[in-house]
Design a protein around this motif. Sequence first.
Motif, short mmCIF file in Angstrom:
data_model
loop_
_atom_site.label_atom_id
_atom_site.label_comp_id
_atom_site.label_asym_id
_atom_site.label_seq_id
_atom_site.Cartn_x
_atom_site.Cartn_y
_atom_site.Cartn_z
N VAL A 50 64.53 75.71 34.97
CA VAL A 50 66.10 75.88 34.85
C VAL A 50 66.48 74.71 33.85
O VAL A 50 67.49 75.00 33.29
CB VAL A 50 66.96 75.53 36.25
CG1 VAL A 50 66.63 74.12 36.77
CG2 VAL A 50 68.24 76.01 36.08
N PHE A 51 65.94 73.64 33.92
CA PHE A 51 66.22 72.79 32.77
C PHE A 51 65.98 73.23 31.15
O PHE A 51 66.73 73.18 30.45
CB PHE A 51 65.49 71.42 32.83
CG PHE A 51 66.12 70.59 34.04
CD1 PHE A 51 67.32 70.31 33.96
CD2 PHE A 51 65.33 70.25 35.12
CE1 PHE A 51 67.73 69.29 35.07
CE2 PHE A 51 65.53 69.26 36.13
CZ PHE A 51 66.90 68.85 36.04
N GLN A 52 64.99 73.91 31.09
CA GLN A 52 64.65 74.70 29.93
C GLN A 52 65.63 75.76 29.47
O GLN A 52 66.24 75.77 28.35
CB GLN A 52 63.34 75.40 29.71
CG GLN A 52 62.12 74.25 29.97
CD GLN A 52 62.17 73.22 28.77
OE1 GLN A 52 62.30 73.44 27.79
NE2 GLN A 52 62.00 72.04 29.28
N LEU A 69 66.20 78.27 20.53
CA LEU A 69 64.92 79.41 20.45
C LEU A 69 63.77 78.61 21.10
O LEU A 69 63.20 79.17 21.79
CB LEU A 69 64.81 79.93 19.08
CG LEU A 69 63.85 80.67 18.93
CD1 LEU A 69 64.29 82.09 19.85
CD2 LEU A 69 63.74 81.28 17.49
N TRP A 70 63.71 77.48 20.72
CA TRP A 70 62.46 76.70 21.37
C TRP A 70 62.27 76.61 22.86
O TRP A 70 61.39 77.02 23.39
CB TRP A 70 62.36 75.20 20.72
CG TRP A 70 61.04 74.55 21.03
CD1 TRP A 70 59.79 74.78 20.21
CD2 TRP A 70 60.81 73.64 21.96
NE1 TRP A 70 58.78 74.02 20.79
CE2 TRP A 70 59.61 73.33 21.99
CE3 TRP A 70 61.48 73.08 22.86
CZ2 TRP A 70 58.58 72.26 22.67
CZ3 TRP A 70 61.02 72.18 23.96
CH2 TRP A 70 59.78 71.77 23.80
N HIS A 71 63.71 76.19 23.07
CA HIS A 71 63.85 76.03 24.67
C HIS A 71 63.92 77.50 25.58
O HIS A 71 63.13 77.66 26.52
CB HIS A 71 64.83 75.31 25.09
CG HIS A 71 64.81 73.87 24.99
ND1 HIS A 71 64.18 73.15 25.74
CD2 HIS A 71 65.13 73.24 23.96
CE1 HIS A 71 63.96 71.75 25.21
NE2 HIS A 71 64.84 71.88 24.21
N TYR A 72 64.31 78.59 24.75
CA TYR A 72 64.26 79.89 25.36
C TYR A 72 62.62 80.40 25.27
O TYR A 72 62.36 80.91 26.52
CB TYR A 72 65.14 81.04 24.50
CG TYR A 72 66.51 80.65 24.70
CD1 TYR A 72 67.21 81.09 26.02
CD2 TYR A 72 67.42 80.76 23.75
CE1 TYR A 72 68.42 81.02 26.18
CE2 TYR A 72 68.89 80.68 23.98
CZ TYR A 72 69.50 80.77 25.19
OH TYR A 72 70.66 80.92 25.36
N ARG A 86 65.53 88.65 32.02
CA ARG A 86 64.97 88.90 30.85
C ARG A 86 65.56 89.55 29.96
O ARG A 86 65.41 89.00 28.50
CB ARG A 86 63.48 89.87 31.05
CG ARG A 86 62.70 89.88 30.09
CD ARG A 86 61.96 88.47 29.38
NE ARG A 86 61.22 88.44 28.41
CZ ARG A 86 59.86 88.26 28.45
NH1 ARG A 86 59.23 88.14 29.61
NH2 ARG A 86 59.26 88.53 27.35
N GLN A 87 66.33 90.28 29.79
CA GLN A 87 67.02 91.26 28.81
C GLN A 87 67.91 90.09 28.17
O GLN A 87 68.24 90.11 27.12
CB GLN A 87 67.83 92.29 29.60
CG GLN A 87 67.02 93.53 29.90
CD GLN A 87 67.81 94.79 30.52
OE1 GLN A 87 68.71 94.47 30.78
NE2 GLN A 87 67.00 95.61 30.76
N GLY A 91 67.91 89.01 24.68
CA GLY A 91 69.12 89.11 23.57
C GLY A 91 69.40 87.77 22.85
O GLY A 91 69.55 87.78 21.87
N PHE A 92 69.53 86.63 23.74
CA PHE A 92 69.90 85.29 23.14
C PHE A 92 68.67 85.00 22.26
O PHE A 92 69.07 84.26 21.26
CB PHE A 92 69.82 84.22 24.21
CG PHE A 92 71.25 84.33 24.91
CD1 PHE A 92 72.31 84.64 24.53
CD2 PHE A 92 70.92 84.08 26.49
CE1 PHE A 92 73.52 84.65 25.31
CE2 PHE A 92 72.18 84.04 27.11
CZ PHE A 92 73.47 84.56 26.53
N MET A 93 67.41 85.17 22.40
CA MET A 93 66.29 84.79 21.43
C MET A 93 66.63 85.65 20.20
O MET A 93 66.40 84.94 19.04
CB MET A 93 65.08 84.91 22.01
CG MET A 93 64.65 83.77 23.02
SD MET A 93 63.11 84.32 24.17
CE MET A 93 62.00 84.62 22.91
N ALA A 94 66.82 86.86 20.23
CA ALA A 94 67.03 87.59 19.27
C ALA A 94 68.25 87.12 18.28
O ALA A 94 68.20 87.14 17.20
CB ALA A 94 67.32 89.19 19.36
#
Length: 112
Positions: A50-52, A69-72, A86-87, A91-94
């Motif tokens: 949860v911290f990540q 992005l690194w933490h995601y 996950r979706q 989406g955030f990573m994209a």
Amino acid sequence: MAAAADPLARPGHPEAVACLLRGNRLYAVREFDKAIEQYKAGALLEDVPVFQYNLAQAYRVTGRYEDALWHYERFVKRTNPTGELRQTVDGFMAQMQQEIERAAMKQQPFFI
């Protein structure tokens, strides 16, 4: 282990829980840098996913896309979330990857 069953499970260590709660309160009032400090402190006490996730969210809203992005990515590797979570994370990573690429396109070339 609870963290494996629930990717966003809260820590068990009392001081880590306190850091998470303080971080969440700071995030809620848009004190993102202070929230990041609390999430980092909590992760040092008990490194639950949860911290990540929360660090990724806080970095995302402050425009620090590479950190977000690194933490995601760490969150996904550690928890392998499914379904809506996950979706959302994908989406955030994209979005973060697009923002990083957009910033790179704006950089002026350096000539020697």
